[in-house]
Write a protein that holds these residues in place. Structure first.
Motif, mmCIF file in Angstrom:
data_model
loop_
_atom_site.group_PDB
_atom_site.id
_atom_site.type_symbol
_atom_site.label_atom_id
_atom_site.label_comp_id
_atom_site.label_asym_id
_atom_site.label_seq_id
_atom_site.Cartn_x
_atom_site.Cartn_y
_atom_site.Cartn_z
ATOM 1 N N LEU A 95 65.285 58.328 63.426
ATOM 2 C CA LEU A 95 65.320 57.451 64.605
ATOM 3 C C LEU A 95 63.937 57.260 65.231
ATOM 4 N N ALA A 96 62.918 57.800 64.588
ATOM 5 C CA ALA A 96 61.586 57.840 65.196
ATOM 6 C C ALA A 96 61.085 56.472 65.655
ATOM 7 N N ASN A 97 61.374 55.427 64.869
ATOM 8 C CA ASN A 97 60.843 54.112 65.246
ATOM 9 C C ASN A 97 61.587 53.469 66.409
ATOM 10 N N GLU A 98 62.702 54.070 66.799
ATOM 11 C CA GLU A 98 63.519 53.474 67.862
ATOM 12 C C GLU A 98 63.354 54.183 69.197
ATOM 13 N N VAL A 99 62.539 55.217 69.222
ATOM 14 C CA VAL A 99 62.350 55.974 70.467
ATOM 15 C C VAL A 99 60.866 56.107 70.785
ATOM 16 N N ALA A 100 60.591 56.436 72.043
ATOM 17 C CA ALA A 100 59.201 56.596 72.469
ATOM 18 C C ALA A 100 58.590 57.849 71.864
ATOM 19 N N ALA A 101 59.412 58.888 71.757
ATOM 20 C CA ALA A 101 58.927 60.181 71.279
ATOM 21 C C ALA A 101 60.120 61.098 71.128
ATOM 22 N N MET A 102 59.871 62.256 70.528
ATOM 23 C CA MET A 102 60.889 63.302 70.558
ATOM 24 C C MET A 102 60.476 64.330 71.594
ATOM 25 N N LYS A 103 61.460 64.835 72.353
ATOM 26 C CA LYS A 103 61.201 65.891 73.327
ATOM 27 C C LYS A 103 61.823 67.167 72.812
ATOM 28 N N LEU A 104 61.037 68.219 72.797
ATOM 29 C CA LEU A 104 61.536 69.505 72.340
ATOM 30 C C LEU A 104 61.347 70.518 73.469
ATOM 31 N N ASP A 131 52.662 61.096 62.967
ATOM 32 C CA ASP A 131 51.834 60.313 63.893
ATOM 33 C C ASP A 131 52.588 59.868 65.137
ATOM 34 N N LYS A 132 53.862 60.193 65.186
ATOM 35 C CA LYS A 132 54.695 59.807 66.339
ATOM 36 C C LYS A 132 54.723 60.995 67.298
ATOM 37 N N PRO A 133 54.575 60.763 68.607
ATOM 38 C CA PRO A 133 54.457 61.918 69.488
ATOM 39 C C PRO A 133 55.704 62.810 69.548
ATOM 40 N N LEU A 134 55.429 64.089 69.505
ATOM 41 C CA LEU A 134 56.444 65.096 69.784
ATOM 42 C C LEU A 134 55.982 65.735 71.089
ATOM 43 N N VAL A 135 56.837 65.668 72.097
ATOM 44 C CA VAL A 135 56.465 66.170 73.427
ATOM 45 C C VAL A 135 57.148 67.505 73.644
ATOM 46 N N PHE A 313 51.942 56.646 73.196
ATOM 47 C CA PHE A 313 53.337 56.347 72.849
ATOM 48 C C PHE A 313 53.469 55.033 72.070
ATOM 49 N N GLY A 314 52.350 54.428 71.724
ATOM 50 C CA GLY A 314 52.385 53.214 70.904
ATOM 51 C C GLY A 314 53.116 52.067 71.575
ATOM 52 N N LEU A 315 52.936 51.913 72.884
ATOM 53 C CA LEU A 315 53.635 50.854 73.616
ATOM 54 C C LEU A 315 52.851 49.552 73.424
ATOM 55 N N SER A 385 66.839 42.884 84.212
ATOM 56 C CA SER A 385 65.584 42.172 83.933
ATOM 57 C C SER A 385 64.559 43.089 83.254
ATOM 58 N N GLY A 386 64.692 44.391 83.429
ATOM 59 C CA GLY A 386 63.832 45.340 82.719
ATOM 60 C C GLY A 386 64.273 45.433 81.263
ATOM 61 N N LYS A 387 63.305 45.444 80.345
ATOM 62 C CA LYS A 387 63.621 45.389 78.908
ATOM 63 C C LYS A 387 63.117 46.639 78.176
ATOM 64 N N PRO A 388 63.783 46.968 77.051
ATOM 65 C CA PRO A 388 63.251 48.067 76.238
ATOM 66 C C PRO A 388 61.876 47.695 75.683
ATOM 67 N N VAL A 389 60.973 48.633 75.646
ATOM 68 C CA VAL A 389 59.639 48.369 75.096
ATOM 69 C C VAL A 389 59.703 48.422 73.571
ATOM 70 N N SER A 390 58.688 47.835 72.924
ATOM 71 C CA SER A 390 58.625 47.976 71.467
ATOM 72 C C SER A 390 57.445 48.886 71.119
ATOM 73 N N TYR A 391 57.553 49.539 69.970
ATOM 74 C CA TYR A 391 56.569 50.548 69.572
ATOM 75 C C TYR A 391 55.796 50.085 68.360
ATOM 76 N N GLU A 392 54.538 50.459 68.336
ATOM 77 C CA GLU A 392 53.748 50.232 67.143
ATOM 78 C C GLU A 392 54.315 51.074 66.011
ATOM 79 N N ALA A 393 54.453 50.462 64.840
ATOM 80 C CA ALA A 393 54.966 51.228 63.694
ATOM 81 C C ALA A 393 53.999 52.358 63.371
ATOM 82 N N ARG A 394 54.532 53.524 63.043
ATOM 83 C CA ARG A 394 53.673 54.674 62.703
ATOM 84 C C ARG A 394 53.983 55.131 61.291
#
Ligand code: DOR
Ligand code: ZN
Ligand code: ZN
Length: 394
Positions: A95-104, A131-135, A313-315, A385-394
């Protein structure tokens, strides 16, 4: 469209990469409309929401249900975190490309997400796209017990050695070994900063966050605030607080850890009162005021509240005020001074530890993607009116 802005400063909308908006599961504390409206009023036009909702955002199904639930409520743009568990290693990675990051969560906190065993921690670090953030929430259980974050405040045991920082040291070592990027949430002590900077020197791909709570408050304030100052990680000594400002140049992001709890919940005895403090609406006002006081420059806060979070976060469209970016804009009157009050707070919790603080710099208008969303203390934006952001592919 001509925007009258004489005498005002034009800032890019802030990105708060660390909020807990309680939707689903805790709508009496906050829901996604009340949370994003508080953000908007504070000049925050993008938020990244943490996964310790109920149910936790820890499976594909829970992520999709949450996304569907929020879509009709947001008034600022948003991204979601995925929460690591002992067993969802492959699912998180898929699911990495669909989320901002993983939180652990390496230490306990509000909600049930917690991973303390070496093996699942290691596997998450290795398997989640490098290359995708793990927080990480990297607090030691011993420290949490002492400060009462686990329920009972056990002052019979000796004050935990902050020098140990077992969870953080472990996270840094595994990040080094796996070569992954790591973002450390709410760094609060001098020792943590030392460990992170040492690791960075060695080439570990680590960035770190500091919260306004730990920049502007310390354990002296905790006495005054009581449970309203109870948070994990806890408010620290004046010397740790000073270390955050001394190391300001090294700080990558400033996220609020906006974690609302109701007054009634906070007014329980210490042991029962939940940890967490709201902050999304006071982020920009406090930091802007710090620029007026000469503590930091406007460029320094924009770097940490817009440019760096967008990069980390590749926003894609949220970098700053540049061609090709979303026109998320805040107009602020630098000369207008006012007092922060509980009544101004749009969070459902209705309180702030900064009530009574005088600040300079009144937010006049906020634009989200070029549309006037907030003007003169009134929210104009419609829920949805607020929209989901899109992420740069990693
Ligand atoms: O004090 C805290 N409250 N720390 C966290 O990490 C979670 C948060 C919450 O969700 O209430
Ligand atoms: Zn945390
Ligand atoms: Zn948090």
């Amino acid at each position: 469209q001509v925007i009258e802005a004489e005498g005002l400063l034009v800032l890019p909308g802030f990105i708060d990469s660390h909020v807990h908006f309680r939707d689903p599961g805790g709508p009496h504390k906050e829901d996604f409309f009340s949370g994003t409206r508080a953000a908007l009023a504070g000049g925050v036009t993008t938020v990244l929401d943490m996964p310790n909702t109920q149910p936790a955002t820890d499976t594909r199904e829970h992520l999709y249900e949450k996304a569907a639930l929020l879509a009709s409520k947001a008034v600022v743009d948003y991204g979601l975190y995925f929460g690591a568990t002992d067993t969802n290693i492959e699912e998180a990675a898929s699911l990495a490309n669909e989320v901002a990051a993983m939180k652990l969560y390496m230490g306990s906190s509000t909600g049930s997400l917690l991973v303390t065993e070496f093996s699942p921690i290691y596997r998450h670090f290795k398997t989640f796209p490098l290359d995708k953030p793990l927080v990480v929430h990297a607090e030691d259980e011993q420290s949490l017990k002492y400060f009462g974050a686990l329920g009972s405040q056990d002052h019979n045991q000796s004050r935990p050695p902050l020098s140990a920082q077992i969870a953080l040291s472990r996270a840094l070592a595994i990040a080094e070994k796996t070569g992954r990027v790591l973002h450390v949430a709410h760094t609060t002590t001098e020792r943590e900063i030392e460990l992170i900077l040492e690791a960075r020197q060695k080439g570990v791909r680590v960035t770190f966050e500091v919260t306004p709570l730990h920049l502007f408050l310390n354990e002296e304030d905790q006495h005054r605030l009581g449970n309203f100052g109870k948070v994990n990680p806890p408010l620290r000594s004046v010397s740790d607080q000073t270390a955050l400002w001394r190391n300001f140049a090294a700080i990558d992001t400033i996220g609020t850890d906006h974690a609302p709890h109701t007054r009634a919940e906070k007014e329980q005895p210490y042991a029962q009162a939940p940890s967490g403090i709201p902050g999304v609406q006071t982020l920009l006002p406090l930091l802007f005021n710090a620029t007026i006081e000469g503590k930091v420059t406007l460029a320094e806060i924009i770097q940490r509240c817009v440019v760096n979070p967008a990069r980390i976060f590749g926003l894609k469209r949220k970098g700053a005020l540049e061609v090709g970016k979303d026109a998320d804009i805040v107009l602020i009157d630098p000369r207008q001074a006012y007092e922060i009050t509980d009544q101004q707070m749009l969070s459902k919790c209705g309180w702030t530890p900064f009530a009574g603080t005088q600040v300079s710099g009144k937010i006049q208008q906020v634009f989200v993607r070029g549309v006037l969303a907030y003007a003169h203390d009134t929210c104009l934006a419609q829920p949805g009116s607020g929209k989901p952001v899109s992420y740069e592919a990693r």
